[in-house]
Design a protein around this motif. Sequence first.
Motif, PDB file in Angstrom:
ATOM      1  N   LEU A 105       0.821  -1.208   0.000  1.00 53.09           N
ATOM      2  CA  LEU A 105       0.000   0.000   0.000  1.00 53.09           C
ATOM      3  C   LEU A 105       0.857   1.261   0.000  1.00 53.09           C
ATOM      4  CD1 LEU A 105      -2.877   1.200   0.266  1.00 53.09           C
ATOM      5  CD2 LEU A 105      -2.584   1.046   2.753  1.00 53.09           C
ATOM      6  N   ARG A 106       1.839   1.327   0.883  1.00 51.63           N
ATOM      7  CA  ARG A 106       2.649   2.541   0.999  1.00 51.63           C
ATOM      8  C   ARG A 106       3.608   2.707  -0.176  1.00 51.63           C
ATOM      9  NH1 ARG A 106       3.989   3.120   7.548  1.00 51.63           N
ATOM     10  NH2 ARG A 106       1.807   3.469   8.157  1.00 51.63           N
ATOM     11  N   ALA A 107       4.127   1.609  -0.710  1.00 51.62           N
ATOM     12  CA  ALA A 107       5.018   1.716  -1.870  1.00 51.62           C
ATOM     13  C   ALA A 107       4.259   2.247  -3.080  1.00 51.62           C
ATOM     14  CB  ALA A 107       5.634   0.362  -2.183  1.00 51.62           C
ATOM     15  N   LEU A 108       3.026   1.807  -3.252  1.00 49.90           N
ATOM     16  CA  LEU A 108       2.217   2.312  -4.362  1.00 49.90           C
ATOM     17  C   LEU A 108       1.871   3.790  -4.146  1.00 49.90           C
ATOM     18  CD1 LEU A 108      -0.107  -0.777  -4.870  1.00 49.90           C
ATOM     19  CD2 LEU A 108       1.603   0.069  -6.505  1.00 49.90           C
ATOM     20  N   ARG A 109       1.507   4.153  -2.937  1.00 49.52           N
ATOM     21  CA  ARG A 109       1.227   5.569  -2.649  1.00 49.52           C
ATOM     22  C   ARG A 109       2.464   6.429  -2.898  1.00 49.52           C
ATOM     23  NH1 ARG A 109      -1.620   4.913   3.250  1.00 49.52           N
ATOM     24  NH2 ARG A 109      -3.754   4.395   2.581  1.00 49.52           N
ATOM     25  N   ASN A 110       3.621   5.884  -2.566  1.00 54.15           N
ATOM     26  CA  ASN A 110       4.881   6.607  -2.703  1.00 54.15           C
ATOM     27  C   ASN A 110       5.260   6.823  -4.161  1.00 54.15           C
ATOM     28  OD1 ASN A 110       6.958   7.802  -1.117  1.00 54.15           O
ATOM     29  ND2 ASN A 110       8.366   6.161  -1.689  1.00 54.15           N
ATOM     30  N   VAL A 222      14.255   4.045  -5.669  1.00 54.88           N
ATOM     31  CA  VAL A 222      13.996   4.385  -4.268  1.00 54.88           C
ATOM     32  C   VAL A 222      14.136   3.145  -3.402  1.00 54.88           C
ATOM     33  CG1 VAL A 222      12.272   5.265  -2.640  1.00 54.88           C
ATOM     34  CG2 VAL A 222      12.384   6.197  -4.968  1.00 54.88           C
ATOM     35  N   GLY A 223      14.984   3.231  -2.394  1.00 57.33           N
ATOM     36  CA  GLY A 223      15.081   2.175  -1.400  1.00 57.33           C
ATOM     37  C   GLY A 223      13.933   2.325  -0.418  1.00 57.33           C
ATOM     38  N   PHE A 224      12.944   1.430  -0.483  1.00 54.99           N
ATOM     39  CA  PHE A 224      11.696   1.625   0.253  1.00 54.99           C
ATOM     40  C   PHE A 224      11.726   0.939   1.612  1.00 54.99           C
ATOM     41  CE2 PHE A 224       7.453   0.347   1.537  1.00 54.99           C
ATOM     42  CZ  PHE A 224       6.784   1.559   1.481  1.00 54.99           C
ATOM     43  N   GLN A 225      11.220   1.647   2.627  1.00 55.02           N
ATOM     44  CA  GLN A 225      10.974   1.085   3.951  1.00 55.02           C
ATOM     45  C   GLN A 225       9.550   1.432   4.353  1.00 55.02           C
ATOM     46  OE1 GLN A 225      12.738  -0.723   6.214  1.00 55.02           O
ATOM     47  NE2 GLN A 225      14.508  -1.002   4.886  1.00 55.02           N
ATOM     48  N   ALA A 226       8.828   0.473   4.911  1.00 55.09           N
ATOM     49  CA  ALA A 226       7.422   0.707   5.251  1.00 55.09           C
ATOM     50  C   ALA A 226       7.252   1.678   6.416  1.00 55.09           C
ATOM     51  CB  ALA A 226       6.731  -0.611   5.582  1.00 55.09           C
ATOM     52  N   GLY A 227       8.245   1.765   7.310  1.00 58.64           N
ATOM     53  CA  GLY A 227       8.156   2.688   8.437  1.00 58.64           C
ATOM     54  C   GLY A 227       7.338   2.124   9.589  1.00 58.64           C
ATOM     55  N   THR A 228       6.656   2.992  10.303  1.00 61.77           N
ATOM     56  CA  THR A 228       5.891   2.598  11.489  1.00 61.77           C
ATOM     57  C   THR A 228       4.529   3.304  11.456  1.00 61.77           C
ATOM     58  OG1 THR A 228       6.932   4.381  12.764  1.00 61.77           O
ATOM     59  CG2 THR A 228       7.964   2.214  12.871  1.00 61.77           C
ATOM     60  N   GLY A 229       3.808   3.247  12.584  1.00 64.22           N
ATOM     61  CA  GLY A 229       2.498   3.869  12.644  1.00 64.22           C
ATOM     62  C   GLY A 229       1.504   3.192  11.717  1.00 64.22           C
ATOM     63  N   PHE A 230       1.417   1.862  11.825  1.00 65.25           N
ATOM     64  CA  PHE A 230       0.627   1.060  10.890  1.00 65.25           C
ATOM     65  C   PHE A 230      -0.882   1.126  11.120  1.00 65.25           C
ATOM     66  CE2 PHE A 230       3.447  -2.460   8.873  1.00 65.25           C
ATOM     67  CZ  PHE A 230       4.428  -1.534   8.563  1.00 65.25           C
ATOM     68  N   ALA A 231      -1.332   1.551  12.290  1.00 64.39           N
ATOM     69  CA  ALA A 231      -2.737   1.379  12.667  1.00 64.39           C
ATOM     70  C   ALA A 231      -3.742   1.842  11.601  1.00 64.39           C
ATOM     71  CB  ALA A 231      -3.016   2.056  14.004  1.00 64.39           C
ATOM     72  N   PRO A 232      -3.632   3.073  11.056  1.00 59.97           N
ATOM     73  CA  PRO A 232      -4.638   3.500  10.070  1.00 59.97           C
ATOM     74  C   PRO A 232      -4.640   2.632   8.813  1.00 59.97           C
ATOM     75  CG  PRO A 232      -3.394   5.384  10.903  1.00 59.97           C
ATOM     76  CD  PRO A 232      -2.675   4.153  11.362  1.00 59.97           C
ATOM     77  N   ASP A 233      -3.467   2.240   8.351  1.00 63.98           N
ATOM     78  CA  ASP A 233      -3.404   1.418   7.144  1.00 63.98           C
ATOM     79  C   ASP A 233      -3.865  -0.011   7.409  1.00 63.98           C
ATOM     80  OD1 ASP A 233      -2.530   3.495   5.545  1.00 63.98           O
ATOM     81  OD2 ASP A 233      -0.419   3.099   5.923  1.00 63.98           O
ATOM     82  N   LEU A 234      -3.602  -0.523   8.597  1.00 69.27           N
ATOM     83  CA  LEU A 234      -4.135  -1.842   8.952  1.00 69.27           C
ATOM     84  C   LEU A 234      -5.663  -1.806   8.969  1.00 69.27           C
ATOM     85  CD1 LEU A 234      -1.783  -2.998  11.870  1.00 69.27           C
ATOM     86  CD2 LEU A 234      -1.721  -3.707   9.472  1.00 69.27           C
ATOM     87  N   ALA A 235      -6.225  -0.741   9.526  1.00 74.87           N
ATOM     88  CA  ALA A 235      -7.684  -0.618   9.565  1.00 74.87           C
ATOM     89  C   ALA A 235      -8.259  -0.554   8.159  1.00 74.87           C
ATOM     90  CB  ALA A 235      -8.081   0.622  10.364  1.00 74.87           C
ATOM     91  N   TYR A 236      -7.586   0.161   7.269  1.00 70.75           N
ATOM     92  CA  TYR A 236      -8.043   0.269   5.876  1.00 70.75           C
ATOM     93  C   TYR A 236      -8.012  -1.097   5.193  1.00 70.75           C
ATOM     94  CZ  TYR A 236      -7.840   1.343   0.881  1.00 70.75           C
ATOM     95  OH  TYR A 236      -8.069   1.359  -0.476  1.00 70.75           O
ATOM     96  N   LEU A 237      -6.920  -1.829   5.349  1.00 72.61           N
ATOM     97  CA  LEU A 237      -6.795  -3.142   4.711  1.00 72.61           C
ATOM     98  C   LEU A 237      -7.781  -4.139   5.309  1.00 72.61           C
ATOM     99  CD1 LEU A 237      -2.899  -3.310   4.481  1.00 72.61           C
ATOM    100  CD2 LEU A 237      -4.487  -2.971   2.578  1.00 72.61           C
ATOM    101  N   LEU A 238      -7.971  -4.076   6.618  1.00 74.59           N
ATOM    102  CA  LEU A 238      -8.939  -4.969   7.258  1.00 74.59           C
ATOM    103  C   LEU A 238     -10.360  -4.692   6.762  1.00 74.59           C
ATOM    104  CD1 LEU A 238      -7.547  -4.983  10.897  1.00 74.59           C
ATOM    105  CD2 LEU A 238      -7.835  -7.010   9.447  1.00 74.59           C
TER     106      LEU A 238
END
Length: 280
Positions: A105-110, A222-238
């Motif tokens: 999700l974040r790599a595509l947004r990026n 781009v060397g991609f790292q997902a980072g932290t603070g997953f809660a909103p994106d986890l809620a979206y995927l769920l």
Amino acid sequence: MPDPVPAPDQVLVEVAHSSLNFGEVFRAKSAEAAGEVFGWDASGVVVAAAADGSGPAVGSRVLTFDYGGGWARRRAVAANEVAVVPEGVDLAVASTLPVAGVTALRALRNSGSLLGKRVLITGASGGVGRFAVQLAARAGAHVIANAARGAGLAELGAHEVVASLDDLEPVDVVLDNVGGSHLVRVHELLTTDGVIQSIGWTSGEPAVFPPYSTVALGKRLVGFQAGTGFAPDLAYLLDLLGRGALSVEVGWRGSWEKFDEAAEALLGRKVSGKAVIDLD
């Protein structure tokens, strides 16, 4: 092993399932990793709420992320890395989402707007790849899935499924999970203003670029790292998962006693989708 002691902004979770990721399993198998408690992705039930009032209540079915602790019976995890799992969603299936799903999700947004773009996803039969195919298609991209085992990828939304990069037309965006010579080849396929998100390196091989090829005007690696603070994106995927708008393939599932079998299959790239360990 004693239970971890949560910080004020952490919940304590009884772990039921943990999905495995190539990077953590590779690291866990190394000699220098002795004594570390691994496990990035885990689902389970909250047994102690966060003292500061953040996060879900005791008894909540949750999905969690952290860079460690998910292979233990209990993990303490920050509330901003936790999402409540909707009723009707299997906790084992939910456990597949954090690293693979949020990375996709974040790599595509990026990569900017994907509408009408040609998006190439390498290693598309793996965990990140299968999520990326679906999410890129939802964003209006023309999705090209590159995988040795392409079964089912067209059904997930891929417009082209290819085992080889030969004769492929130029692409605007690449999510690369393979690295090595594969990364060099996809860079050659990139349009002049295109971008590669370098996510994984399952090939284990070095990437040797021709001189000056990586300074081509406009192309971005781009060397991609997902980072932290997953809660909103986890809620979206769920939410997508709960509505049937996101598909998960669990290619291997078994008990903790069969961890070595799962690790061997994952590192040997014999698992389509995700591998899930049952701890309950």
